[in-house]
Motif scaffolding. Structure first.
Motif, PDB file in Angstrom:
ATOM      1  N   VAL A  49      30.235  44.744  48.476  1.00 18.98           N
ATOM      2  CA  VAL A  49      30.146  46.090  47.920  1.00 18.98           C
ATOM      3  C   VAL A  49      30.202  45.987  46.398  1.00 18.98           C
ATOM      4  CG1 VAL A  49      31.323  48.306  47.786  1.00 18.98           C
ATOM      5  CG2 VAL A  49      31.281  47.037  49.935  1.00 18.98           C
ATOM      6  N   PRO A  50      29.284  46.600  45.701  1.00 20.08           N
ATOM      7  CA  PRO A  50      29.319  46.494  44.249  1.00 20.08           C
ATOM      8  C   PRO A  50      30.553  47.185  43.681  1.00 20.08           C
ATOM      9  CG  PRO A  50      27.665  48.063  44.947  1.00 20.08           C
ATOM     10  CD  PRO A  50      28.184  47.413  46.170  1.00 20.08           C
ATOM     11  N   VAL A  51      31.103  46.590  42.670  1.00 16.63           N
ATOM     12  CA  VAL A  51      32.345  47.103  42.109  1.00 16.63           C
ATOM     13  C   VAL A  51      32.101  47.887  40.838  1.00 16.63           C
ATOM     14  CG1 VAL A  51      34.570  46.445  41.165  1.00 16.63           C
ATOM     15  CG2 VAL A  51      33.621  45.207  43.107  1.00 16.63           C
TER      16      VAL A  51
ATOM     17  N   GLY B 157      44.671  42.999  45.111  1.00 19.74           N
ATOM     18  CA  GLY B 157      44.127  41.640  44.990  1.00 19.74           C
ATOM     19  C   GLY B 157      42.640  41.611  45.276  1.00 19.74           C
ATOM     20  N   ARG B 158      42.241  42.341  46.309  1.00 17.96           N
ATOM     21  CA  ARG B 158      40.826  42.389  46.685  1.00 17.96           C
ATOM     22  C   ARG B 158      39.985  43.001  45.556  1.00 17.96           C
ATOM     23  NH1 ARG B 158      41.008  44.894  52.144  1.00 17.96           N
ATOM     24  NH2 ARG B 158      41.012  46.863  51.020  1.00 17.96           N
ATOM     25  N   ALA B 159      40.518  44.078  45.001  1.00 23.21           N
ATOM     26  CA  ALA B 159      39.783  44.739  43.911  1.00 23.21           C
ATOM     27  C   ALA B 159      39.728  43.845  42.680  1.00 23.21           C
ATOM     28  CB  ALA B 159      40.444  46.065  43.574  1.00 23.21           C
ATOM     29  N   ALA B 160      40.843  43.151  42.391  1.00 22.12           N
ATOM     30  CA  ALA B 160      40.883  42.289  41.207  1.00 22.12           C
ATOM     31  C   ALA B 160      39.928  41.118  41.369  1.00 22.12           C
ATOM     32  CB  ALA B 160      42.314  41.801  40.974  1.00 22.12           C
ATOM     33  N   ARG B 161      39.852  40.586  42.594  1.00 23.64           N
ATOM     34  CA  ARG B 161      38.919  39.469  42.844  1.00 23.64           C
ATOM     35  C   ARG B 161      37.487  39.906  42.587  1.00 23.64           C
ATOM     36  NH1 ARG B 161      42.434  37.809  46.574  1.00 23.64           N
ATOM     37  NH2 ARG B 161      41.616  39.168  48.204  1.00 23.64           N
TER      38      ARG B 161
ATOM     39  N   ASP C 271      39.219  39.908  37.606  1.00 27.79           N
ATOM     40  CA  ASP C 271      40.301  40.114  36.656  1.00 27.79           C
ATOM     41  C   ASP C 271      41.447  39.140  36.958  1.00 27.79           C
ATOM     42  OD1 ASP C 271      42.482  41.077  35.131  1.00 27.79           O
ATOM     43  OD2 ASP C 271      41.576  43.085  35.095  1.00 27.79           O
ATOM     44  N   ALA C 272      41.464  38.024  36.243  1.00 27.20           N
ATOM     45  CA  ALA C 272      42.437  36.960  36.512  1.00 27.20           C
ATOM     46  C   ALA C 272      43.869  37.416  36.221  1.00 27.20           C
ATOM     47  CB  ALA C 272      42.094  35.734  35.663  1.00 27.20           C
ATOM     48  N   LYS C 273      44.013  38.238  35.210  1.00 29.71           N
ATOM     49  CA  LYS C 273      45.342  38.691  34.822  1.00 29.71           C
ATOM     50  C   LYS C 273      45.991  39.510  35.959  1.00 29.71           C
ATOM     51  CE  LYS C 273      47.457  40.990  30.910  1.00 29.71           C
ATOM     52  NZ  LYS C 273      47.185  41.872  29.800  1.00 29.71           N
TER      53      LYS C 273
ATOM     54  N   LEU D 187      45.098  39.396  39.063  1.00 25.35           N
ATOM     55  CA  LEU D 187      45.294  38.507  40.213  1.00 25.35           C
ATOM     56  C   LEU D 187      46.597  37.727  40.089  1.00 25.35           C
ATOM     57  CD1 LEU D 187      41.744  37.051  40.963  1.00 25.35           C
ATOM     58  CD2 LEU D 187      43.244  38.247  42.568  1.00 25.35           C
ATOM     59  N   ALA D 188      46.890  37.292  38.901  1.00 25.38           N
ATOM     60  CA  ALA D 188      48.142  36.548  38.682  1.00 25.38           C
ATOM     61  C   ALA D 188      49.337  37.458  38.932  1.00 25.38           C
ATOM     62  CB  ALA D 188      48.177  36.014  37.249  1.00 25.38           C
ATOM     63  N   TRP D 189      49.224  38.699  38.478  1.00 24.91           N
ATOM     64  CA  TRP D 189      50.326  39.663  38.686  1.00 24.91           C
ATOM     65  C   TRP D 189      50.514  39.931  40.177  1.00 24.91           C
ATOM     66  CZ3 TRP D 189      50.967  44.771  40.505  1.00 24.91           C
ATOM     67  CH2 TRP D 189      52.176  45.378  40.144  1.00 24.91           C
ATOM     68  N   VAL D 190      49.408  40.025  40.888  1.00 27.10           N
ATOM     69  CA  VAL D 190      49.471  40.269  42.336  1.00 27.10           C
ATOM     70  C   VAL D 190      50.191  39.112  43.023  1.00 27.10           C
ATOM     71  CG1 VAL D 190      48.072  40.393  44.440  1.00 27.10           C
ATOM     72  CG2 VAL D 190      47.453  41.778  42.453  1.00 27.10           C
ATOM     73  N   ALA D 191      49.838  37.897  42.633  1.00 30.50           N
ATOM     74  CA  ALA D 191      50.466  36.731  43.258  1.00 30.50           C
ATOM     75  C   ALA D 191      51.978  36.733  43.006  1.00 30.50           C
ATOM     76  CB  ALA D 191      49.829  35.460  42.712  1.00 30.50           C
TER      77      ALA D 191
END
Lengths: 338, 578
Positions: free
Chosen positions: A25-27, A313-317, A321-323, A325-329
């Motif tokens: 799906v395009p973001v 996480g899915r939206a960040a991927r 957006d690495a930043k 994603l890191a916060w999600v982890a």
């Protein structure tokens, strides 16, 4: 949601395609995309003849002409991207008017976005071309009831339950509609069957309690609302009703304590509600998703935090957006440790 | 006759159908009264709520007069221009209105919102309070000859977004006190317009608010009886400055209040986005209580205490939330005893997607149930956004009916998927014993309605309506319902305090029918209703018995014979002590 899931699953199986192969799906421009989807009135889609699909069944597979769009819509559905569902299906329905699988999924997406008149419109069209699917259209009843067309909702639920008497959610929906129409006895009768079929259905216990309370049968209301509260401890509604029941039973201290519980739960819900409302139409918005997670965290709802982080996480991927994603982890680790 | 003639030649507005109870007679009786509240795009929340209306017999000629409170625009505010002035239209013999002359002119000031009517100085004439976004204004009634503005010395608040207001005598000193409902903190220089503010509704960019704005607490002012007010008991920190025997600023000695230490105690509840207010006696203890509808917050019920002051008890009474425990977007309020047991019912108009909430007394005293669905109001109101409302007996059958004026806040509501529309049909809920049946107020008419007030404009005993709309001006709807019974109109004349006896309770027994009413000018939304009380009497009844419980004590009893005098109504004036 069981009926919807089954419908989707069947569609996936018969198209013999895994989600991994589905187009993404395009973001980009999600907000604009959402607004475009929401500006479309389902009334303007081209029509097929009445009963055009009267012999159609989901086992026959998806028409190749709409298959790609349908899979795209399914993917969006699974990601709570309801505008994405609309955007994917509208072109398909323009090329193959009133195709039942598309209408069914489209109607459900409209329902999830709380666009009840649009949902009713789409599912009514579905029944016009494929009346044999009536047992799969309880959401039409839900939507009609939501816009105050209670008599029509009741008539529709009757048809759904004739076709699918085991549909617990349709029966619960009919109970709600009976209640709104002032038919307490009929509502209680439906609810009695619902809680027998599925005792874990908190909404049914809650409605039962509400009706008993309205009828001023406080003891019966108390029993039912305690079941609802046990099943839905984070829902303010059972706490609200229980506080009133306790007060009227003269148990003032417990009533006051429950009132405080209600007010805290309601405060949390009030914070979440606008975020969830905006996410319905802008599901990939990283800022909104982050706010959602933070609000869930503040409420101490671990399960909800886990779900929110998954979405973020899915939206960040997809946004790369690495930043975030890191916060999600980091948050996932903290959430599982708490 | 004149009214009928005007109907014949004046033309009616489009819409309306056979069976409608109301006929739009605006063109005949009040043509061309436009109002302003921002611009049609509704870029700011300030532009959404509209102005106010009052129906009151200002000059005591027996005809209701109309006050229209007008607003302003962002442009005017930003350019330092005053808002549009409130206007007086005097009622005439034939049910029409004529613009009040120079003596009734009021200057423009801030952004007018609503109004309240009460006799603030005990001279027997109804004075006017105009609420604004800005200074609350006081207009002294010069014994029916015109208005004189006395805002400067009134001591009323200069800032804040005031919406509805209610007069009541909360401390029992015989003087009218004032309760001011407030909405939120707003500033054109600070708050961004639609689009820039980022607010969305159902996927569309809309004006922002009220969520995200700072709510303002409601205020109570003690009337000193000389046209001045003082803040009364915000929290516990504001003691009365009119203790017995003290001198007021004008050198007049105050009379001793029944509760000299009374404090309002309004600090107990969090500030909320207040919009509507009614005075009522929720527990039948003879003291006036206040019920306030709040947008996106629980509603407030201020219950007057024997020892003075108020306690906020909406949750305890089951009047704070909807049936599902959700706070709603409370707008206007109707309040009346529906079944003659003396306990008031409350109808609160709400946002689209929420039912108008009908709170009915439960069997157990001190408890209410929200029963809009069972009563036939819930479903019918789900797609409407309600504002002004009121209970009245439209067809004189002894069952109270309700009107609800509708119209959305977002012009964007006309877009696909909103489940509603911007212009909407107003609703009439016809009382039918245990519930109501919904129908359009006038078939085929869709307006963006706001405030509305019921009153007998043409002296025929039934109640007509005046409605303020956002983009359609002020409308007059004449009641043409088929009459089931006869009308008895009671006007009280108090010996002390406000001549119209606000807070008095009336009980009427006529045939098998028992009805109770409370005299109150507060109600609906940003409006003030007439003080005359309307009862219906069965057609076959020969006599009636009326008992009046006067505010401050004492009763009057009147036994009357039914008559169809004076244009189909029976008008009774009851003077205290007579």
């Amino acid at each position: 949601m069981r009926g919807v899931q089954k419908f989707l699953l069947v569609a996936i199986l018969f198209t013999q395609l895994g989600l991994a192969q589905s187009p993404q799906v395009p973001v980009l421009d999600a907000g604009i995309r959402a607004r475009m989807a929401l500006a479309l009135s389902m009334e303007n889609l081209p029509r097929a003849k009445a009963d055009a699909y009267k012999d159609w069944n989901e086992g026959a597979g998806i028409d190749p002409a709409v298959q790609e769009a349908y899979l795209k819509a399914l993917q969006a559905w699974r990601q709570d991207d309801f505008p994405g569902v609309v955007m994917a299906l509208v072109p398909a329905l323009q090329s193959v008017p009133d195709y039942p699988a598309c209408l069914h999924l489209l109607g459900h997406a409209q329902f999830r976005m709380r666009r009840h008149e649009q949902c009713a419109l789409v599912l009514t069209r579905l029944l016009r071309v494929a009346p044999q699917l009536v047992g799969r259209t309880r959401h039409l009843g839900h939507s009609l009831a939501q816009v105050g067309r209670v008599t029509e909702a009741l008539a529709h639920y009757d048809r759904v339950l004739d076709a699918a008497p085991e549909d617990v959610q349709a029966r619960r929906g009919r109970a709600v509609a009976h209640w709104r129409a002032g038919h307490s006895d009929e509502a209680l009768e439906d609810l009695s069957q619902v809680v027998q079929s599925d005792p874990s259905l908190g909404e049914a216990w809650q409605l039962r309690a509400t009706i008993w309370y309205d009828l001023e049968e406080l003891q019966k209301a108390q029993v039912a609302v305690k079941r609802a509260r046990a099943l839905r401890p984070r829902d303010p509604e059972p706490a609200f009703l229980l506080a009133h029941i306790l007060a009227e039973l003269g148990q003032k201290d417990q009533a006051r304590s429950m009132e405080q519980t209600f007010k805290e739960l309601e405060r949390q819900r009030a914070m979440l509600r606008p975020i969830e409302g905006m996410l319905l139409i802008d599901p990939w918005n990283l800022e909104l998703l982050t706010r959602l997670v933070n609000t869930q965290k503040a409420a101490g709802d671990k399960a909800a935090v886990a779900g929110g982080l998954l979405r973020l996480g899915r939206a960040a991927r997809l946004a790369g957006d690495a930043k975030v994603l890191a916060w999600v982890a980091e948050q996932q680790e903290q959430n599982s440790a708490r | 006759m004149g009214f009928l003639l005007m109907l014949a030649i004046g033309g009616l507005l489009p819409g309306g159908g056979a069976g409608d109870w109301f006929v739009d007679v605006t063109n005949a009786v009040l043509p061309g009264v436009e109002v302003t509240c921002g611009t049609a795009g509704r870029d700011w929340i300030m532009e959404v709520n509209g102005g106010g209306l009052a129906l009151v017999d200002l000059n005591r000629d027996g005809h209701l007069d109309l006050v229209v409170v007008d607003g302003s625009t962002a442009k005017r505010v930003l350019e330092g221009e005053k808002g549009l002035p409130p206007r007086v239209f005097l009622g005439a013999e034939d049910g029409a209105f004529v613009r009040g002359g120079e003596a009734w002119e009021m200057a423009g000031d801030g952004w007018g919102t609503g109004c309240a009517v009460g006799d603030v100085d005990g001279d027997g004439w109804s004075d006017l309070v105009v609420t604004q976004w800005g200074q609350v204004r006081l207009f002294h009634n010069l014994q029916g000859a015109g208005f004189e503005e006395r805002t400067a010395q009134a001591g009323l608040p200069q800032e804040g977004w005031h919406t509805s207001a209610a007069f009541l005598d909360f401390d029992g000193d015989g003087r009218q006190d004032l309760f001011l409902v407030r909405y939120l903190e707003f500033d054109f220089a600070v708050h961004k317009p639609r689009g820039e503010a980022g607010a969305q509704w159902k996927g569309q960019m809309v004006m922002a608010g009220p969520e995200g704005f700072l709510a303002q607490e409601d205020l109570l002012f003690r009337g000193l009886g000389n046209g001045r007010f003082e803040p009364a008991g915000l929290g516990a920190s504001a003691p009365s400055t009119s203790e017995p025997g003290t001198e007021t600023g004008q050198g007049e000695k105050t009379t001793q209040p029944r509760k000299p230490s009374a404090r309002a105690g309004l600090g107990q509840a969090p500030a909320a986005f207040g919009l509507g207010v009614v005075t009522l006696d929720i527990n039948q203890d003879g003291r006036l209580d206040l019920y306030v509808s709040n947008d996106s917050h629980p509603n407030h019920l201020w219950v007057a205490q024997e020892e003075g002051g108020f306690l906020e008890q909406a949750f305890e009474w089951g009047l704070g939330y909807g049936a599902n425990g959700r706070e709603q977007a409370g707008m206007g309020i109707a309040c009346a005893d529906l079944n003659g047991d003396g306990r008031p019912a409350l109808l609160v108009t709400n946002f689209s997607g929420e039912p108008n909430a009908l709170y009915l007394p439960a069997r157990r005293k001190g408890a209410y149930r929200e029963r809009s669905s069972r009563a036939g109001i819930g479903g019918a109101s789900l797609t409407r956004l309600g504002w002004g409302t009121g209970f009245f007996d439209g067809d004189l059958d002894g069952e109270l009916d309700a009107f609800v004026l509708n119209g959305h806040v977002y012009p964007e509501a006309d877009g696909a998927g909103s489940d509603t529309t911007y212009g909407q049909q107003d609703h009439l809920y016809v009382g039918e014993g245990t519930g109501f049946s919904a129908r359009p107020l006038i078939s085929g008419q869709h307006f963006v309605s706001r405030a509305g007030v019921a009153g007998d404009l043409d002296g025929d005993g039934d109640q007509d309506l005046v409605v303020l709309t956002l983009d359609g001006g002020v409308r007059v709807l004449r009641n043409e319902a088929p009459r089931v019974g006869r009308a008895l109109v009671v006007q009280l004349i108090a010996r002390e305090g406000d001549r119209d006896a606000p807070g008095a309770r009336l009980e009427l027994i006529c045939g098998e029918q028992r009805s109770t009413r409370l005299v109150s000018t507060a109600g609906g939304f940003q409006g003030s209703q007439p003080s005359a009380i309307h009862f219906a009497m069965p057609k076959d009844a020969n006599s009636w018995f009326l008992k009046v419980f006067w505010p401050g004590g004492g009763t009057s009893e009147v036994l009357g014979r039914v008559s169809g005098e004076d244009n189909g109504r029976q008008l009774v004036r009851v003077e205290q002590g007579s």
